[in-house]
Structures are given as structure tokens and as C-alpha cells.
Scaffold this motif. Structure first.
Motif: not given
Length: 262
Positions: A3-6, A11-13, A53-60, A80-81
Motif C-alpha cells: 500500500i502506498a500512502d499518497l 493505493l494498493h499496488y 495498482y488499484d485506482k482510487r475507489g476500486h479493489g483494495l 505512485l511512480m
């Protein structure tokens, strides 16, 4: 799973393949998570660093309050990149992911050396169509739209298989608010002018039976970029990486070789 705290979003990646390999970033469609790309991974060559990665509001990933803008989706993957120190990547975007790819290429060409615009457009649908879909999702949930979405996503042959249930389940288990939020981002996006200014190796991929972004729309979009290539995958709908993974991976691999990415 990582998980990346932005800041405003988490974002889950995940990263697969060679951690020291050349980077390929994948951005998936509305109503799916990063597992969309699972079918093609076994067919890709060795030596690639595969970032999904899962975009915001999707996946984890987390779900900030909607509606979302395309600028926010572009900024999410940009950060994220930067966090992962990924530069000179091949960026593969499908549907809303392809719109994100166009926006990111316009904003941060240092991050991307080549782009694949799969089953997407510089503009998809009309605000009226998206307003109606958002209203229905908010009133009745994604489930109410699921069967119609399956018809647009997949060819008639695929819809008769048991595997369809996996993708339908993936769709209906996405958060309604996240789906509606990203729908608003598509509704507000028209990239015809900025995309026409892009100058980088570009491949368009379309599915012959795509009911969401027909082949003519994909071709029209990539034709905005001089020197672009176009490939039509037959017997496939909106998600050809699912229906024809071997061909999809082969087309990606050839593009990587043609552009010197591998």
C-alpha cells in the motif's frame, strides 16, 4: 500486496517479475481491480518489472469522497511512480486506464517512454450517458447494471462460459461510490486536443466485439498521435486481455521489441 500512502488516497499496488527489470505499468478499467491483468502475465517475456495498482475507489485502494476528476486519477499514478522511482516505463492503460495514460503522458513525459491505449478513447460517451449511469448506481447499486455491462465487456462466446461469473463478481464487488466517482472522471474528460500533441511510441488495441469503446473510437484516438500503431483483436470485447490473453501478450511483446523497451 503493498500500500502506498499518497496523502489523500492510499493505493494498493503490487510488483511482479524482475525487480531490476524494465518497468511496465498497467492501469485497468472501470469496475475491475489489478487482477484484470492476471491472464496475460504468464505469456510476457522475462526481465520485466510489472507494476499494477488499484485506482482510487476500486479493489483494495482507499475510497476518497467522490466524485473524482481525471486529474486526480492521473496525479495518483504520477505520485505512485515517483514514490517507486519508476521512469521511462511502458504504460499500458485499458478503458479509463487508457485515459489516465493519455493524461499522464501529457503531464509527465519523463515517466513514460511508450504507451499502449487499449479499448479506450480521447473521449468516451457523453456526460448525459454517464450522469444516467451514476444516478442508477447510486439508486440501485452496480448489480442493477451488471448484466448490461457484461454484454459490452465480453463477446457472445465468452458470455456462455462459466468464467464470466468471475468477472461479474469482480464488478459487483467494487464499491458503488468508487464506481460512480470514476464514472464522473470519464464523463468530464475530453483529451482530443492534448492527446493530439503527444509525440511518443503508441500502440492502440481494440476488441472486435467491444460494446464500450468500439474499434473505430480506439483507432480515431491513436490516429491523433503521429506514427502510432493499431491492432484489432478478434473474438474479444472490451477486455481482450481476458478473452485472448496469448494474442494480447504477443502484441505487447512485439511493441516492446519494436520500440527498444526490451
Amino acid at each position: 500486496m503493498q500500500i502506498a500512502d499518497l496523502g489523500d488516497v492510499k493505493l494498493h499496488y503490487r510488483i511482479d517479475g524482475d525487480p531490476d527489470g524494465v518497468p511496465v505499468v498497467f492501469s485497468n478499467s472501470l469496475g475491475t481491480d489489478l487482477r484484470l491483468w492476471d491472464p496475460i502475465l504468464p505469456y510476457l517475456p522475462k526481465g520485466l518489472k510489472l507494476i499494477r495498482y488499484d485506482k482510487r475507489g476500486h479493489g483494495l485502494s482507499s475510497m476518497p469522497r467522490g466524485p473524482y476528476s481525471m486529474g486526480a486519477l492521473v496525479r495518483d499514478v504520477e505520485r505512485l511512480m515517483d514514490l517507486l522511482e519508476i521512469k521511462n516505463a511502458l504504460f499500458v492503460g485499458l478503458s479509463i486506464g487508457g485515459m489516465t495514460a493519455q493524461g499522464l503522458a501529457v503531464k509527465r513525459l519523463d515517466l513514460i517512454r511508450a504507451v499502449v491505449l487499449s479499448n479506450t478513447g480521447a473521449k468516451i460517451g457523453t456526460p448525459e450517458v454517464w450522469d444516467q449511469r451514476i444516478a442508477e448506481v447510486k439508486a440501485n447499486g452496480i448489480e442493477a447494471l451488471a448484466d448490461g455491462i457484461m454484454e459490452r465487456w465480453f463477446s457472445k462466446g465468452f458470455r456462455s462460459t462459466l468464467e464470466l461469473e468471475l468477472w461479474r463478481n469482480m464488478l459487483v464487488r467494487q464499491p458503488d461510490e468508487g464506481y460512480a466517482g470514476c464514472s464522473a472522471a470519464i464523463s468530464g474528460t475530453d483529451f482530443y486536443t492534448p492527446t493530439s500533441g503527444l509525440r511518443l511510441p503508441t500502440l492502440g488495441i481494440a476488441g472486435s466485439e467491444d460494446g464500450s469503446t468500439p474499434p473505430d473510437l480506439v483507432r480515431e484516438t491513436v490516429d491523433l498521435i503521429p506514427g502510432s500503431q493499431f491492432h484489432l483483436i478478434r473474438k474479444a470485447g472490451h477486455l481482450p486481455c481476458v478473452e485472448q490473453p496469448e494474442e494480447y501478450a504477443a502484441v505487447l511483446t512485439k511493441f516492446m521489441r519494436d520500440t527498444g523497451h526490451i
